[in-house]
Scaffold this active site. Structure first.
Site, PDB file in Angstrom:
ATOM      1  N   GLU A 148      -1.645  -6.684   7.917  1.00 41.81           N
ATOM      2  CA  GLU A 148      -0.311  -6.434   8.460  1.00 41.81           C
ATOM      3  C   GLU A 148      -0.082  -7.260   9.719  1.00 41.81           C
ATOM      4  O   GLU A 148      -1.026  -7.595  10.447  1.00 41.81           O
ATOM      5  CB  GLU A 148      -0.140  -4.927   8.742  1.00 41.81           C
ATOM      6  N   HIS A 166       0.802  -5.534   2.792  1.00 38.76           N
ATOM      7  CA  HIS A 166       1.534  -4.681   3.737  1.00 38.76           C
ATOM      8  C   HIS A 166       3.019  -5.046   3.815  1.00 38.76           C
ATOM      9  O   HIS A 166       3.413  -6.146   3.418  1.00 38.76           O
ATOM     10  CB  HIS A 166       0.896  -4.844   5.126  1.00 38.76           C
ATOM     11  N   ARG A 189      -5.971   1.006   4.207  1.00 39.97           N
ATOM     12  CA  ARG A 189      -4.872   1.529   3.377  1.00 39.97           C
ATOM     13  C   ARG A 189      -4.600   0.657   2.158  1.00 39.97           C
ATOM     14  O   ARG A 189      -4.215   1.162   1.100  1.00 39.97           O
ATOM     15  CB  ARG A 189      -3.607   1.736   4.236  1.00 39.97           C
ATOM     16  N   HIS A 237       0.832  -1.210   0.000  1.00 47.43           N
ATOM     17  CA  HIS A 237       0.000   0.000   0.000  1.00 47.43           C
ATOM     18  C   HIS A 237       0.865   1.259   0.000  1.00 47.43           C
ATOM     19  O   HIS A 237       2.033   1.238   0.421  1.00 47.43           O
ATOM     20  CB  HIS A 237      -0.915   0.000   1.229  1.00 47.43           C
TER      21      HIS A 237
HETATM   22  O1  2PG Z   1       4.494  -0.280  11.537  1.00 48.28           O
HETATM   23  C1  2PG Z   1       4.264  -1.298  10.854  1.00 48.28           C
HETATM   24  O2  2PG Z   1       3.223  -1.967  10.955  1.00 48.28           O
HETATM   25  C2  2PG Z   1       5.314  -1.749   9.854  1.00 48.28           C
HETATM   26  C3  2PG Z   1       4.960  -1.394   8.440  1.00 48.28           C
HETATM   27  O3  2PG Z   1       4.676  -0.036   8.287  1.00 48.28           O
HETATM   28  O4  2PG Z   1       6.525  -1.160  10.214  1.00 48.28           O
HETATM   29  P1  2PG Z   1       7.957  -1.853  10.234  1.00 48.28           P
HETATM   30  O5  2PG Z   1       8.543  -1.597   8.864  1.00 48.28           O
HETATM   31  O6  2PG Z   1       8.688  -1.116  11.302  1.00 48.28           O
HETATM   32  O7  2PG Z   1       7.810  -3.313  10.528  1.00 48.28           O
END
Ligand code: 2PG
Length: 201
Positions: free
Chosen positions: A85, A155, A58, A9
């Site tokens: 995610e 994600h 998103r 996204h």
């Molecule tokens: O905050 C989150 O859920 C993820 C993706 O945006 O972050 P990170 O890349 O720190 O795992």
């Protein structure tokens, strides 16, 4: 020959604020909407038979922008929480820089990028991968086996988990895999769903 395109996204409000997001259902920023448009522009000439998407705002918005721009808003689309995610547990909503200040870079890096260590009360990448790959095998692979062209919008971490599976990355290798917002990975697959070609757009 089938085609699989994985898209992260566009930038979300939490990405912009540098906040652990996970299952927080936040909107795209204007820049995130623009990234979705730019990714669709790069995919001009691709024709998709079906799309799979997480059920988060998103990702849905990114898919919607892309399909409209491609003139393919009428293809079948499937929304499923299995592509959502990775759940970040007690870190959700916390600023990432503040969290590094509090717990140290090494600890935060382990929570963010190790395969087996889960963030406090959250999901490890391994656990995320179990649900993402189960859904890939049950719902996405059958479309690919029919030779379809499939678009998946999800994600950062759910796609890192899927790419680790598809591209046979080790736990060590996946640590270094960062997918930009709006980033697209294109795979050409043979009938047995082995990768023939792959590239980033
Ligand atoms: O905050 C989150 O859920 C993820 C993706 O945006 O972050 P990170 O890349 O720190 O795992």
């Amino acid at each position: 020959m089938s085609l699989l395109v994985l898209v992260r996204h566009g930038q979300s409000v939490s990405n912009l604020q540098n906040v652990f997001t996970g299952s927080l259902d936040v909107a795209l920023t204007p820049k995130g909407e623009q990234e979705a448009q730019e990714t669709a522009t790069k995919l001009r000439g691709f024709h998709f038979d079906t799309a799979f998407c997480s059920d988060m705002l998103r990702a849905r918005r990114t898919l919607d922008i892309m399909l409209r721009q491609l003139g393919q808003a009428d293809i079948p689309t499937h929304y499923n929480a299995a592509l959502n995610e990775r759940y970040y547990g007690n870190l959700q909503g916390l600023n990432k820089a503040d969290t590094v200040q509090k717990y140290g870079e090494e600890q935060v890096d382990q929570w963010r990028r190790s395969y087996d260590v889960a963030p406090p009360d959250g999901e490890s990448l391994h656990q995320t991968q179990d649900r993402v790959v189960a859904y890939y095998e049950q719902a996405i692979a059958p479309s690919l086996q029919q030779g379809q062209h499939v678009l998946v919008v999800a994600h950062g971490n759910s796609l890192r988990a899927l790419r680790m599976y598809l591209e046979h990355f080790s736990a060590e290798h996946v640590k270094g895999l960062e997918i930009p917002t709006g980033g697209a990975r294109v795979y050409e697959l043979d009938n047995a769903l082995h990768i023939k070609e792959m590239s980033d757009l």
